[in-house]
Design a protein around this motif. Structure first.
Motif, PDB file in Angstrom:
ATOM      1  N   GLU A 103       0.899  -1.006  -0.138  1.00 57.98           N
ATOM      2  CA  GLU A 103       0.068   0.097  -0.040  1.00 57.98           C
ATOM      3  C   GLU A 103       0.874   1.415   0.104  1.00 57.98           C
ATOM      4  O   GLU A 103       0.561   2.273  -0.627  1.00 57.98           O
ATOM      5  CB  GLU A 103      -0.917  -0.045   1.218  1.00 57.98           C
ATOM      6  N   LYS A 114       2.121   1.651  -3.570  1.00 57.21           N
ATOM      7  CA  LYS A 114       1.165   2.207  -4.499  1.00 57.21           C
ATOM      8  C   LYS A 114       1.258   3.870  -4.259  1.00 57.21           C
ATOM      9  O   LYS A 114       1.218   4.182  -5.431  1.00 57.21           O
ATOM     10  CB  LYS A 114      -0.049   1.581  -3.936  1.00 57.21           C
ATOM     11  N   ILE A 137      -6.664   2.620  -2.476  1.00 63.66           N
ATOM     12  CA  ILE A 137      -5.548   2.416  -1.384  1.00 63.66           C
ATOM     13  C   ILE A 137      -6.460   2.152  -0.213  1.00 63.66           C
ATOM     14  O   ILE A 137      -7.519   2.672   0.157  1.00 63.66           O
ATOM     15  CB  ILE A 137      -4.786   3.727  -1.170  1.00 63.66           C
ATOM     16  N   GLU A 189      -5.380   3.035   3.138  1.00 63.86           N
ATOM     17  CA  GLU A 189      -4.638   3.813   3.665  1.00 63.86           C
ATOM     18  C   GLU A 189      -4.438   3.329   5.035  1.00 63.86           C
ATOM     19  O   GLU A 189      -3.218   3.809   5.855  1.00 63.86           O
ATOM     20  CB  GLU A 189      -4.788   5.426   3.655  1.00 63.86           C
TER      21      GLU A 189
END
Length: 196
Positions: free
Chosen positions: A48, A51, A185, A187
């Protein structure tokens, strides 16, 4: 600084990141996903982070500084961090459709083609605020390069921005909310990673 020579599309596939977020509309038919391979919690968190770093074009040290700033604010840390990243000048230029990719938008900023409230700003990480006007410098706007970009432009503009393609200028009318950010995403995994 070492240059990562792995092809962009291959890196996007390995991260599960759609190349469109980098301004690339080509997709390869080859799949690099490995069936039945279990990814650890650390691996998920790392993916993540990669990304987001890949999408916004930044290194770990700079990216971590955004997390640190977001962690000091009230509210949801991950959403605030993404909002800060969206407010980078290079990203705003890209979101307005002035650049075909964030990398191209970053070049436009660094080469002095962009103004904020009428003054040249050549710092890609400059954080825009509500009410600021972003424009292509008048001298630059007349060049074939920018004319061509605007002829091809037709990208939807996020609701927190306005843009007038005829005059190559726009404004920040609100701060970006989490639902305005189209990156897929998780997050919360990034927050967990940095909070250890």
């Amino acid at each position: 600084m070492a240059v990562n020579r792995v092809p962009v599309l291959k890196r996007c596939r390995s991260l599960g990141l759609d190349p469109i977020y980098l301004g690339i509309d080509k997709k390869s038919n080859r799949q690099l996903k490995r069936a039945n391979k279990k990814v650890s919690e650390y691996g998920l968190q790392l993916r993540e982070k990669q990304k987001v770093k890949r999408a916004y074009g930044m290194q770990e040290k700079q990216f971590h500084s955004y997390f640190t700033l977001a962690a000091k604010q009230r509210g949801v840390t991950g959403a605030y961090m993404l909002s800060l990243l969206e407010r980078r000048l290079d990203n705003v230029v890209y979101r307005m459709g002035i650049g075909d990719s964030r990398a191209q938008a970053r070049q436009f900023v660094m080469h002095g083609h962009i103004t904020v409230n009428g003054k040249k700003v050549d710092i890609p990480s400059y954080r825009v605020s509500v009410g600021e006007e972003i424009a292509v410098k008048e001298k630059s706007a007349g060049t074939d390069r920018f004319k061509q970009i605007m002829e091809q432009s037709g990208k939807p503009i996020p609701k927190w921005l306005t843009f007038d393609p005829e005059h190559l200028r726009g404004s920040v009318v609100a701060l970006p909310e989490r639902e305005d950010i189209d990156l897929t995403i998780a997050e919360n995994l990034i927050v967990e990673s940095y909070s250890k």
